[in-house]
Design an enzyme around this catalytic site. Sequence first.
Site, PDB file in Angstrom:
ATOM      1  N   ASP A  16       5.118  -1.597   2.923  1.00 38.72           N
ATOM      2  CA  ASP A  16       4.735  -2.573   1.903  1.00 38.72           C
ATOM      3  C   ASP A  16       5.778  -3.687   1.912  1.00 38.72           C
ATOM      4  OD1 ASP A  16       3.207  -3.624  -0.114  1.00 38.72           O
ATOM      5  OD2 ASP A  16       4.121  -2.437  -1.713  1.00 38.72           O
ATOM      6  N   GLU A  95      -3.731 -10.808   1.543  1.00 38.03           N
ATOM      7  CA  GLU A  95      -4.430 -10.915   0.265  1.00 38.03           C
ATOM      8  C   GLU A  95      -4.857 -12.346  -0.022  1.00 38.03           C
ATOM      9  OE1 GLU A  95      -3.981  -9.241  -4.291  1.00 38.03           O
ATOM     10  OE2 GLU A  95      -2.585  -8.664  -2.717  1.00 38.03           O
ATOM     11  N   LYS A 131      -7.314  -8.346   1.702  1.00 42.09           N
ATOM     12  CA  LYS A 131      -7.067  -7.702   0.412  1.00 42.09           C
ATOM     13  C   LYS A 131      -7.764  -8.469  -0.708  1.00 42.09           C
ATOM     14  CE  LYS A 131      -3.129  -5.830  -0.841  1.00 42.09           C
ATOM     15  NZ  LYS A 131      -1.675  -5.645  -1.106  1.00 42.09           N
ATOM     16  N   THR A 155      -7.555  -3.710  -3.648  1.00 41.54           N
ATOM     17  CA  THR A 155      -6.281  -3.430  -4.280  1.00 41.54           C
ATOM     18  C   THR A 155      -6.394  -3.502  -5.802  1.00 41.54           C
ATOM     19  OG1 THR A 155      -3.929  -4.021  -4.232  1.00 41.54           O
ATOM     20  CG2 THR A 155      -5.502  -5.833  -4.148  1.00 41.54           C
ATOM     21  N   PHE A 177      -3.169   2.291  -7.366  1.00 40.82           N
ATOM     22  CA  PHE A 177      -1.781   1.976  -7.718  1.00 40.82           C
ATOM     23  C   PHE A 177      -1.152   3.087  -8.559  1.00 40.82           C
ATOM     24  CE2 PHE A 177      -0.869  -2.807  -7.206  1.00 40.82           C
ATOM     25  CZ  PHE A 177      -1.497  -2.828  -5.972  1.00 40.82           C
TER      26      PHE A 177
END
Length: 316
Positions: A16, A95, A131, A155, A177
Site C-alpha cells: 500500500d 484511484e 479503484k 475501495t 477496510f
Amino acid sequence: MNQLNELKKFTTIVADSGNVHEIIKYKPMDATTNPSLILKTILIPQYKDLVIDAISYGKKNGSSEKDKISQASDKILVNIGSEILKYIPGRVSSEIDARISFNKELCILKAKKIVNMYEDLGVSRSKILIKLAATWECIQAAQSLEKENINCNLTLLFSFAQAKACAESGVFLISPFVGRIYDWYYENNLIKKYNPMNDPGVLSVKKIYQYYKKHNYRTIIMGASFRNVDQILELAGCDYLTISPVLLEKLQNSRGTVIRRLVPNNINITSSSVLTESNFRWEHNQDRMAVEKLSDGIRQFSADQEKLEQILSSMF
C-alpha cells in the site's frame, strides 16, 4: 523464516504505497495507490521528472486552466503507476477522482481515459486495477467496465451490503477496510478490551470471505487499512492483503510461524436473491458505521485530490 514470508504462503501480499524504494524492499505481487499516497509521492525527488512530464501533458492537452490541471492530475497518476509496474510482477491500483463517486457515467469515462493513458505508455490494461469507492453508482460502473476487460478495485468498503453488491456485479476485487472499521468502534467506545479475534474490522472481512467462498463468487477479497500486525495475522489466508510499508517492515523483522486463519469452506451454493438498488441502499443505511465511514472516506480522498491539484496548479 520471517512472518512476511510466512504470510506469503497463504496470501498474496500487496504494498500500500507509491514509493518505489519501499515496493522493491518488500517484493509484493501488486501495489495500491490512492489520492493520499499520490500526494505524498509527488514530493519524492526521484519522481520530479514524472511530475514535470505531467505538467507538460496538462499544458498540451487541457482546453482551459481547470482542464489543464485535471489532465496533469490524471497523467501523474498514470506516470507513477507505470513506474511502479517496473518493479512488481502484478497489477497497480489507480484511484479515480472521488468527487465523481455518485456518477456512474463519469466514472466509466474517467476509468476508460486512465486505461487509455496507460496503454499509450505501452502498459496493458491487464496490469491495471481502477479503484472506485464502493457506492452503488461505482459498483454499477465497475460492472460495465468489466465487460471491456477493465478490472476494478472497489475501495472504501465497510458494509456487508457493499460486499454483496460487488460480488453480484462481478467486480474483480474489493478492499474491505479493517482499520477504519476498528477506528469507528473505538472512537464510539464500543471496544472495551482489544482482542484481534474480536476486532470488528477483522470479523467483517472474515464474514465476507466465508460468504464469497460459500457462494463461489470469483471476486477477490483484499483486506486493507490495517492498524497493527495482529489484524493482519488474524486474516492470514485472505485472498490478498494490502499493507503499508510500516507494517510490512514489522512483519519482515518478526520471526515465527504464521497460522492460516481463513480457509475456504467446501460448500458452494448459488445465491437465491440479488440486491436491487433500493435493497442495497436500505441495507447499507442500516449500518451506521458503514454510512459514516464511506462518506468520510470519500470526503478525505476528495480533499487530498484537491490538494494535489493545488500543488500542480502552482507548478504551472
